[in-house]
Motif scaffolding. Structure first.
Motif, PDB file in Angstrom:
ATOM      1  N   ALA A  76      69.294   8.999  -6.970  1.00 32.92           N
ATOM      2  CA  ALA A  76      69.288   7.777  -6.166  1.00 32.92           C
ATOM      3  C   ALA A  76      70.653   8.047  -5.140  1.00 32.92           C
ATOM      4  N   LEU A  77      71.667   8.641  -5.689  1.00 32.00           N
ATOM      5  CA  LEU A  77      72.734   8.930  -4.780  1.00 32.00           C
ATOM      6  C   LEU A  77      72.407   9.742  -3.542  1.00 32.00           C
ATOM      7  N   LEU A  78      71.649  10.777  -3.827  1.00 25.68           N
ATOM      8  CA  LEU A  78      71.045  11.554  -2.706  1.00 25.68           C
ATOM      9  C   LEU A  78      70.321  11.001  -1.813  1.00 25.68           C
ATOM     10  N   ALA A  79      69.387  10.237  -2.294  1.00 27.26           N
ATOM     11  CA  ALA A  79      68.360   9.376  -1.600  1.00 27.26           C
ATOM     12  C   ALA A  79      69.269   8.467  -0.404  1.00 27.26           C
ATOM     13  N   VAL A 107      61.194   8.623   4.350  1.00 25.53           N
ATOM     14  CA  VAL A 107      60.749   9.943   4.151  1.00 25.53           C
ATOM     15  C   VAL A 107      62.126  10.795   3.635  1.00 25.53           C
ATOM     16  N   VAL A 108      63.169  10.686   4.345  1.00 23.94           N
ATOM     17  CA  VAL A 108      64.417  11.310   3.863  1.00 23.94           C
ATOM     18  C   VAL A 108      64.799  11.187   2.458  1.00 23.94           C
ATOM     19  N   GLY A 109      64.706   9.653   2.504  1.00 27.71           N
ATOM     20  CA  GLY A 109      65.329   9.148   1.031  1.00 27.71           C
ATOM     21  C   GLY A 109      64.468   9.911  -0.080  1.00 27.71           C
ATOM     22  N   ALA A 110      62.878   9.784   0.173  1.00 22.30           N
ATOM     23  CA  ALA A 110      62.224  10.343  -0.875  1.00 22.30           C
ATOM     24  C   ALA A 110      62.346  11.444  -1.130  1.00 22.30           C
ATOM     25  N   GLY A 129      66.427  15.637  -5.618  1.00 31.73           N
ATOM     26  CA  GLY A 129      67.386  15.467  -6.556  1.00 31.73           C
ATOM     27  C   GLY A 129      67.128  15.163  -7.937  1.00 31.73           C
ATOM     28  N   LEU A 130      66.199  14.605  -8.093  1.00 35.46           N
ATOM     29  CA  LEU A 130      65.765  14.243  -9.486  1.00 35.46           C
ATOM     30  C   LEU A 130      65.403  15.541 -10.416  1.00 35.46           C
ATOM     31  N   VAL A 131      64.677  16.497  -9.636  1.00 35.41           N
ATOM     32  CA  VAL A 131      64.381  17.714 -10.520  1.00 35.41           C
ATOM     33  C   VAL A 131      65.600  18.604 -10.748  1.00 35.41           C
TER      34      VAL A 131
END
Lengths: 249, 537
Positions: free
Chosen positions: B425-428, B377-380, B386-388
């Motif tokens: 991905a880094l943030l996830a 959940v936190v990763g997604a 982050g992607l946006v």
């Protein structure tokens, strides 16, 4: 049916459970009483898989709690009514619980109604009184329509109306054939509500009998209350005792 | 729905029903976008009317190059060679004077063989300095147009003799500097498509530095002497807020013993045709061109000096280079990293604080599964926000920078995608690491402080106050190594620049850096899972 057999547990040299053994039968309310530190909470936590016992086992219809698929459909429990995230609304608190058991939002609304919380369903739980939190805890316990319930001090913080409601609810749940275990220090409430009591002290069972039987065999005969019986049974088990103010005078 | 799906759904419901978390995630994405879009950086590209665009051209290899130098040259048709002796190479830092027009503008005592890097600003305040990558030597070039194919053999201010060709290629010859006591002879020989560079201490004993094939070299090339000297940059460090300082430099090379052998002419009609005329030209930079006395350096037979400024090299982003790399648009990533760290840590520590963890564990007694669901959940959430944010910042941020006159090095679409997806991905993975730390430490304040210190602090330190060596070390071993995913710039040893993390140069390859962060996250989450299973709740 919940069966507890030979539970033993030590916390750093202190014996918390010392061969705790009893059963919670369907169709009745079982009172679970004993002085502070007697092992009531630890026993409940072991039943719910939150603590591990050093020996013995606690089974729900023959299965350990941690092995249950959708455990809230087997046992509903209320351990600590204050355990709520303040920012989440009552309904959302029940919603995540429902999702964790594969239940829908409709079931959430049903238990909100049952607990009399419909009007405050969309309010943040952080602003709830203890009585309202107890109702929310009961709603959570009922969510999975479980055949067994484990309630720790459900009368705490309730107003008189709430106490009456709780008493009726517990009777009704037992009448539906569920096994209901209620721990409480309020002997008068249990005398009204419970069919059976398990009295514990120092980590083991002192008495395990129908309420009627206990009252009938009490030495004080006719006018004996459950409180009298309890005090007599646990006289040697309490850890702390103040001077009786009546006698000290 | 399967058991894991149920836990996952429950945990996501938990996340989205705490308004503070949702607001924080959205606000952080907004802040990151804003920091990428705010006109915090101004440039001059295209600001001063047409012709002021900073548009480095593409070299033969397709990469962006700079190509500016002082060039005294003549055409050379077919096979042939050119030889010269270099007796000195000196450099000066030019003080970019902010104070009005220079007093000597157009004054009569302007040195005859000298041409300045900047018109009308010479001679201005300057001081001698060693510029290691100042260059003087011979060059053979497809034409005088910028970014055309070339091969050169040259002496440098601090890196000895080199043979360089087509901007990105560099071969070392003898080390050491030149002086009148130890001059260096250089020679370039063309044979078909092949150009060989050689050096000699005395004009008799020759050593080949390199031999290269330049495909598509036209029959007639421009051959001659050149001098150039790159931008200078150095770090100035205060206790807080180190910065960079720098500016243009200029170098003067002194040459003699020039000799051109022109095979085509000597074979054809010896002595019949006059030698092609020599021309002085400043390639890719303004200012007076090198003077060619009488239009024929060979006949002059004497000593020439050529003074130039610029570089013949791949263009790099940063203090001594030109413009900025794509990573500049993602300078606000740290805001999201901070918020993701705090929220992800809180996603578990809040449960411990409220006692909710016991309710959670009675609903989902399989603890490893629960932790995995929380991590997903936190990763997604971190990945999607982050992607946006990264996509908007990269796409619009480049536009804003260019609009502000800042040159942004172009990146290929796959590289842009890697930067955007990599940032997400880094943030996830940072979120998963923070969750692991939160589970290990349980107490909110301790956990958040630790997570911020482990995840966010190394990046901020490396980007700001730390000296280069420490910064690069941190970006190798700490979770901040994953910022290498934002790297789009290539580092060239033969191009002087401050290859600092702040300029977008990271010590690890993109996915290797990500691997470091992933390792940290796996370690933290794995340990957390073991402990969570063992502990009573």
């Amino acid at each position: 049916m919940i069966t507890v057999h030979g539970l033993r547990k030590r916390f750093r040299g202190t014996v918390a459970l010392d061969g705790m053994t009893f059963a919670v039968r369907p169709g009745q309310v079982t009172g679970f009483v004993g002085p502070n530190g007697a092992g009531k909470s630890t026993t409940m936590r072991v039943i719910l898989g939150l603590d591990r016992a050093d020996a013995g086992d606690a089974l729900i219809d023959g299965h350990p709690y941690r092995g249950l698929r959708d455990p809230l459909r087997h046992v509903g429990s209320l351990l600590d009514a204050a355990a709520l995230q303040p920012g989440r609304t009552a309904r959302n608190h029940l919603l995540w619980l429902a999702h964790s058991q594969g239940l829908t939002a409709r079931r959430v609304d049903e238990v909100l109604d049952q607990a009399g919380l419909r009007a405050v369903a969309r309010r943040r739980a952080g602003g709830f009184s203890l009585g309202m939190r107890q109702r929310l805890g009961i709603a959570a316990a009922l969510l999975g329509d479980p055949p067994a319930l484990l309630l720790d001090e459900p009368f705490n913080g309730m107003d008189p109306e709430g106490i009456v409601w709780m008493r009726r609810l517990l009777r009704a749940l037992a009448a539906e054939g569920r096994a209901v275990l209620v721990s409480s220090h309020l002997m008068s409430e249990l005398q009204e509500t419970a069919d059976h009591v398990v009295v514990v002290g120092r980590g083991k069972v002192i008495a395990d009998a129908p309420v009627a039987h206990l009252l009938a065999t009490a030495p004080g005969a006719r006018r004996a209350t459950l409180e009298d019986v309890y005090l007599a049974l646990t006289r040697d088990e309490v850890e702390f005792r103040a001077v009786d103010p009546a006698r000290a005078r | 729905m399967n058991a894991f799906g149920q836990v996952l759904r429950a945990e996501f419901t938990k996340f989205r029903t705490v308004r503070g978390w949702v607001v924080a995630a959205v606000a952080a994405a907004g802040a990151t976008i804003l920091l990428g879009l705010l006109p915090g950086m101004q440039g001059s590209c295209g600001r001063n009317g047409p012709g002021s665009e900073c548009a480095p051209t593409l070299g033969p290899g397709g990469e962006v190059v700079v190509d500016s130098f002082a060039f005294a040259h003549r055409p050379l048709t077919g096979d042939g060679s050119i030889t010269v002796r270099v007796t000195s190479l000196t450099s000066r830092l030019l003080d970019p004077g902010p104070d009005g027009p220079p007093p000597d503008d157009g004054s009569p005592h302007e040195a005859s063989a000298r041409e300045a890097a900047t018109p009308g600003a010479s001679p201005r305040g300057s001081r001698p300095a060693v510029v290691p990558w100042s260059k003087a030597g011979l060059i053979l070039k497809a034409g005088t147009a910028q970014s055309s194919s070339y091969a050169a053999v040259l002496v440098t201010g601090g890196h000895g003799v080199r043979m360089q060709y087509d901007y990105t290629h560099d071969r070392a010859g003898t080390p050491g500097t030149v002086s009148t006591d130890s001059p260096r002879w250089l020679r370039l020989t063309r044979t078909g498509d092949t150009v060989a560079g050689a050096e000699s201490p005395d004009g008799t004993t020759w050593t080949t530095v390199g031999s290269v094939r330049l495909a598509g070299l036209p029959p007639t090339v421009e051959a001659g002497l050149f001098t150039t000297s790159p931008q200078h940059a150095e770090r100035v460090g205060g206790s807080l807020g180190a910065g960079t300082t720098g500016g243009p430099t200029e170098a003067t090379g002194t040459f003699d013993h020039l000799l051109v052998r022109d095979e085509a002419r000597s074979a054809g009609a010896p002595g019949q045709v006059a030698r092609p005329a020599w021309e002085g030209e400043n390639v890719g930079m303004p200012g007076p061109a090198p003077q060619v006395p009488g239009g024929d350096l060979e006949r002059a037979g004497g000593v020439f000096t050529v003074t130039g400024s610029g570089d013949i090299a791949p263009a790099v982003a940063g203090a001594a280079g030109i413009g900025v790399s794509l990573a500049r648009t993602l300078a606000g990533t740290f805001v999201m990293l901070l918020v993701v760290t705090v929220v992800s840590t809180g996603f578990i520590t809040a449960e411990y604080r409220c006692g909710l963890i016991r309710t959670t564990l009675t609903a989902s007694p399989r603890r490893g599964r629960l932790l995995a669901a929380k991590a997903v959940v936190v990763g997604a959430v971190a990945f999607v926000t982050g992607l946006v944010a990264a996509a908007v910042a990269v796409v619009l941020g480049q536009r804003v920078l260019r609009g502000n006159g800042v040159y942004v090095h172009p990146a290929t679409t796959p590289t842009e995608l890697r930067v955007i997806v990599g940032t997400a991905a880094l943030l996830a993975v940072a979120a998963v690491l923070a969750l692991g730390l939160g589970t290990l430490l349980r107490r909110g304040v301790t956990a958040v402080a630790t997570a911020v210190a482990v995840i966010v602090l190394p990046y901020l330190l490396a980007m700001t106050v730390l000296p280069d060596g420490a910064a690069r070390w941190l970006l190798r071993v700490s979770p901040a190594a994953a910022f290498a995913l934002q790297q789009t710039a290539t580092q060239y040893p033969q191009v002087a620049n401050l290859y600092t993390p702040a300029n977008g140069y990271f010590p690890l390859a993109p996915w290797a850096g990500f691997g470091v962060l992933a390792g940290w996250a796996a370690l933290a989450l794995g340990t957390a899972a073991v402990l969570l299973r063992r502990r009573s709740a």
